[in-house]
Design a protein around this motif. Structure first.
Motif, PDB file in Angstrom:
ATOM      1  N   UNK A  69       0.802  -1.236   0.000  1.00 53.22           N
ATOM      2  CA  UNK A  69       0.000   0.000   0.000  1.00 53.22           C
ATOM      3  C   UNK A  69       0.832   1.282   0.000  1.00 53.22           C
ATOM      4  N   UNK A  70       2.033   1.254   0.596  1.00 50.51           N
ATOM      5  CA  UNK A  70       2.804   2.494   0.692  1.00 50.51           C
ATOM      6  C   UNK A  70       3.251   3.024  -0.669  1.00 50.51           C
ATOM      7  N   UNK A  71       3.179   2.159  -1.693  1.00 52.76           N
ATOM      8  CA  UNK A  71       3.564   2.613  -3.025  1.00 52.76           C
ATOM      9  C   UNK A  71       2.370   3.100  -3.836  1.00 52.76           C
ATOM     10  N   UNK A  72       1.172   3.047  -3.263  1.00 49.69           N
ATOM     11  CA  UNK A  72      -0.023   3.598  -3.912  1.00 49.69           C
ATOM     12  C   UNK A  72      -0.179   5.039  -3.440  1.00 49.69           C
ATOM     13  N   UNK A  73       0.691   5.912  -3.940  1.00 53.85           N
ATOM     14  CA  UNK A  73       0.750   7.268  -3.394  1.00 53.85           C
ATOM     15  C   UNK A  73      -0.302   8.195  -3.990  1.00 53.85           C
TER      16      UNK A  73
ATOM     17  N   UNK B 188      -4.425  11.726  -1.660  1.00 58.37           N
ATOM     18  CA  UNK B 188      -5.527  11.887  -0.713  1.00 58.37           C
ATOM     19  C   UNK B 188      -5.113  11.639   0.727  1.00 58.37           C
ATOM     20  N   UNK B 189      -4.033  10.900   0.927  1.00 59.95           N
ATOM     21  CA  UNK B 189      -3.555  10.585   2.271  1.00 59.95           C
ATOM     22  C   UNK B 189      -2.662  11.727   2.756  1.00 59.95           C
ATOM     23  N   UNK B 190      -3.072  12.413   3.820  1.00 61.03           N
ATOM     24  CA  UNK B 190      -2.281  13.547   4.309  1.00 61.03           C
ATOM     25  C   UNK B 190      -0.903  13.121   4.818  1.00 61.03           C
ATOM     26  N   UNK B 191      -0.803  11.891   5.335  1.00 64.03           N
ATOM     27  CA  UNK B 191       0.500  11.393   5.789  1.00 64.03           C
ATOM     28  C   UNK B 191       1.465  11.234   4.628  1.00 64.03           C
TER      29      UNK B 191
ATOM     30  N   UNK C 270       6.552  15.996   1.045  1.00 57.14           N
ATOM     31  CA  UNK C 270       7.104  17.351   1.140  1.00 57.14           C
ATOM     32  C   UNK C 270       8.467  17.350   1.824  1.00 57.14           C
ATOM     33  N   UNK C 271       8.628  16.495   2.823  1.00 55.02           N
ATOM     34  CA  UNK C 271       9.909  16.425   3.529  1.00 55.02           C
ATOM     35  C   UNK C 271      11.014  15.868   2.645  1.00 55.02           C
TER      36      UNK C 271
END
Length: 824
Positions: free
Chosen positions: A454-458, A469-472, A478-479
């Motif tokens: 899932x972490x690669x479905x950005x 859509x995920x604020x995290x 951005x970092x």
């Protein structure tokens, strides 16, 4: 707002200049007129000639005629270094204040406080000085289109510093986005002299743009280049030992002026010179400073302010003070070691005489005797206008992927429009729809191998709009925005007290508690390492090691190398035109007597035997990167003729192949085959562990593209952790998705950047036209000796290595004396 017809903006600027006692330069007036005509272009002139006002006062003149400034951003000023931002903003603000324009100039960089950045997201000033990375961050917010609705101009300072890097690619994509929303947006670049000015302007303005205006400074910068000639020279020089031996001559030169910059090519060299100058002149204790990128930012800022105020006798520095900042009190510049390039020499020399029309002077201190020839070559090349080109990058898909996620985190994007914007840049003019679609799959699904994580479905696509859509995910992205990559940094702090700066983790990893090292001008003892912090205390012993920061060994440029060969051809005819070359005459005469001198029309090859085995020395003068690839290539090709094991050594002038068994006696025809450009890529890949090189290169690509997250501030991953995670990713993709486009990019970057395959091919193509001069000296020649020393240095302790070098020097000097007596 209607223009105030009672104000003539250009006349107001002329009057302001007159009040300052200045006279506008012709190129400044041309720049103002071109901007007012709605044109874009490139202003190229020497350091200190007035480029900043040439670009800035065009939009200011129009604003003066418009009356009271409306709210909102009008001018975006891009700088390559955040350290320059506040200085630049101050200069711009001073000009508008003097002209009575109610504009506010602010900065936005990684150093800007969170409260100021939050305020700027709500309301930007009329002028903003920022970096490519911070501009990208601005594009990652939802209301960004409103923020740039009134933008009238973009000015890119020091464009030559961005042109040949991924930061330049990142900026091209941002500019394309801005142009799409502000058609006809004037974009101006400021640059020092380049060898490819037309290409530099085309890259800045984008594909299909209207022709730009190239505006040159009015006068050729007067530049005095002088080499510091040692009192005595060994006939068999070797790298690095000569620099500090000339400390007294450098001190004499510094005493003749008021404020000096002493440049070195590496941070470790800067530390050594700072320590040596301080020990020699303790009375300069409060007037001496050290400045490089690993030192704490606040301390660097204090040093820069002190330079402007004329508080320092000398600041020892690296490229951290190459760019932009105006230090008018500086009247002396010293360059330790060869500048390795004409443009770098001009840039550093321009730190003195940093006013329009003022001459610049630089004293070059050779670190070995052959660098005297390089110094003479640099002066000649500058006088002849031979300046290096900065080649722009193409199809960096990791940067494009990052940019797409940035837009998705902000206003979102539609595929057709984003593709058109990318193709409007020079970097992605060749981007195909298939490549772009691959990028879309990569950011939405991760690709066929990573789609189950899932972490690669950005990014999510809905009704043709791509959004994060995920604020995290948006916060982490951005970092991580940016393309600057380096080895992991470790903070250096006193056990009780202040923070000193950062140093590579790989350096600290080699030390044990109790070891002493030199950093920030101090001898420090390592106490402990915890949570990416190295805790230290002042050391009582004087024995120390010096951090060896990466990236400091610059290759000799083609322009400088060719001019060196031109000088050596003159020497071969008995012509010594330059005082530096005359000083190194004893070395060059021994080289000619025992072997031959290299040249542009012939390639020198030396065969020699020692107790270690059989040596082949070849001298193409193509820079160390190309020589690394050539050494591996020749070792592999010779091994196809006769099995052999080689040890390799390279420097900027040539390469050494050492084998314990005698290599085949090669004919001229066989040498031609060995030096053939045919099958170059295939043979290089066979000769090197290209897969491992690509695996390491993939680490940077993975970070830029968002495949790995470097960690939150204070909780970053170590260099070892990043290498392990990206290595695992590389191996997985190589096994299950071998056509992955980021793997292809890693392989291409290894060839282009690490091995300089373009220059290597040029060396082989030149060799096909050259006469091969094959010599068999009985002992190492002056050109071969430094290669032998460098290889020895890499495998022996310091004490044993120096003893071996001294014994060899005695042998070589005796042999040279015998040869000289026979000649007489």
């Amino acid at each position: 707002m209607a223009a105030d017809t009672s104000v003539d903006g250009l006349q107001a600027i002329e009057d302001w200049f007159a009040r300052q006692g200045w006279q506008p330069a012709l190129f400044q007036r041309r720049s103002w007129a071109a901007f007012r005509a709605g044109q874009s272009g490139l202003i190229h002139a020497s350091t200190g000639s007035g480029k900043t006002l040439a670009a800035w006062l065009g939009p200011v003149s129009l604003a003066l005629e418009q009356g009271r400034a409306p709210a909102g951003l009008r001018v975006l000023w891009i700088t390559p270094l955040r350290a320059l931002a506040s200085d630049t903003a101050g200069n711009l603000q001073q000009a508008v204040d003097g002209l009575g324009l109610d504009w506010q100039v602010e900065t936005r960089t990684g150093d800007t406080s969170a409260s100021v950045r939050a305020r700027q997201r709500r309301k930007l000033p009329q002028a903003l000085v920022t970096t490519p990375e911070s501009l990208s961050v601005l594009l990652s917010y939802r209301n960004v289109e409103e923020s740039f609705r009134q933008l009238d101009a973009v000015i890119v300072d020091e464009w030559h510093e961005l042109l040949g890097s991924k930061r330049g690619v990142q900026l091209q994509l941002c500019l394309a986005w801005l142009r799409a929303r502000r058609p006809g947006l004037p974009v101006w670049g400021l640059s020092a002299t380049l060898g490819n000015l037309d290409e530099a302007m085309q890259v800045l303005l984008g594909e299909g743009a209207a022709p730009g205006v190239s505006i040159a400074g009015d006068t050729h910068k007067t530049l005095a280049v002088r080499g510091l000639i040692p009192a005595t020279l060994e006939r068999f020089p070797w790298g690095g030992h000569l620099g500090l031996a000339q400390l007294e001559g450098v001190l004499d030169y510094l005493e003749q002026g008021d404020t000096a910059l002493l440049f070195t090519n590496t941070r470790s060299q800067a530390e050594l010179w700072f320590e040596s100058v301080l020990k020699a002149r303790m009375d300069w204790l409060t007037q001496l400073a050290l400045h490089h990128g690993s030192i704490d930012r606040k301390l660097r800022k204090r040093i820069e302010d002190g330079l402007r105020a004329g508080d320092f006798r000398c600041v020892v520095c690296t490229s951290s003070l190459d760019l932009g900042v105006d230090f008018s009190p500086v009247d002396r510049v010293v360059q330790v070691g060869s500048p390795k390039g004409v443009a770098r020499l001009m840039q550093r020399a321009g730190r003195s005489g940093h006013q329009p029309g003022a001459p610049s002077e630089i004293l070059c201190v050779p670190s070995h005797a052959f660098e005297l020839v390089e110094i003479a070559a640099a002066r000649r090349a500058w006088a002849a206008g031979r300046v290096e080109a900065r080649r722009p990058l193409r199809l960096c898909l990791d940067v494009l992927v990052q940019h797409l996620v940035t837009l998705a985190a902000g206003p979102g994007f539609r595929a057709e429009q984003a593709l058109a914007e990318a193709q409007a840049t020079h970097a992605f003019a060749g981007l195909t729809e298939e490549m772009f679609n691959w990028c879309l799959v990569f950011i939405t699904q991760g690709g066929p191998v990573l789609e189950h994580y899932p972490q690669f479905h950005r990014v999510v696509e809905q009704d043709g709009l791509y959004r994060v859509e995920d604020t995290g995910i948006a916060r982490r992205h951005r970092m991580a925005i940016g393309t600057i990559t380096s080895d992991a940094q470790m903070r250096v702090k006193f056990l009780r007290g202040g923070y000193l700066g950062t140093v590579e983790e790989s350096f600290i990893a080699r030390l044990n508690p109790g070891d002493v090292f030199l950093f920030s001008g101090r001898a420090l003892e390592l106490i402990k390492v915890r949570d990416l912090v190295a805790y230290v205390k002042p050391a009582s012993t004087r024995r120390h090691s010096v951090p060896r920061w990466y990236g400091g060994r610059l290759p000799l440029s083609s322009e400088l190398a060719d001019t060196v060969l031109e000088i050596l051809e003159e020497v071969d005819r008995g012509i010594y035109r330059d005082p530096e070359v005359e000083a190194v005459r004893p070395v060059l005469e021994v080289q000619r007597e025992q072997s031959a001198l290299p040249g542009r029309q012939h390639l020198l090859i030396e065969r020699c035997r020692s107790r270690e085995g059989h040596h082949l020395f070849i001298f193409p003068f193509a820079g160390r990167l190309a020589h690394e690839g050539l050494a591996a290539l020749l070792a592999w090709r010779i091994g196809q003729l006769q099995p052999a094991t080689f040890s390799l050594s390279v420097n900027d002038y040539g390469l050494e192949l050492l084998t314990p068994t005698e290599p085949p006696a090669l004919t001229d025809t066989q040498w031609r085959l060995l030096l053939s450009p045919e099958q170059l890529l295939d043979d290089v890949l066979a000769a090197l562990n290209a897969s491992e090189l690509a695996r390491r290169q993939f680490r940077d690509i993975a970070r830029i593209s968002g495949l790995v997250f470097q960690g939150y501030p204070g909780r970053g991953k170590t260099d070892r952790q990043l290498q392990a995670s990206t290595g695992l990713l590389y191996d997985t993709l190589a096994r299950y998705d071998p056509e992955h486009k980021l793997l292809d990019q890693a392989r291409r970057e290894v060839m282009e950047d690490q091995l300089d395959i373009r220059r290597l091919r040029a060396v082989l193509e030149r060799a096909a036209e050259q006469e091969l001069i094959i010599m068999t000296p009985k002992h190492f020649s002056p050109l071969a000796f430094p290669l032998w020393v460098d290889r020895l240095r890499g495998r022996l302790s310091t004490e044993n290595w120096r003893q071996r070098v001294q014994r060899m020097l005695v042998t070589l000097e005796r042999n040279a004396d015998r040869v000289a007596k026979k000649r007489k």
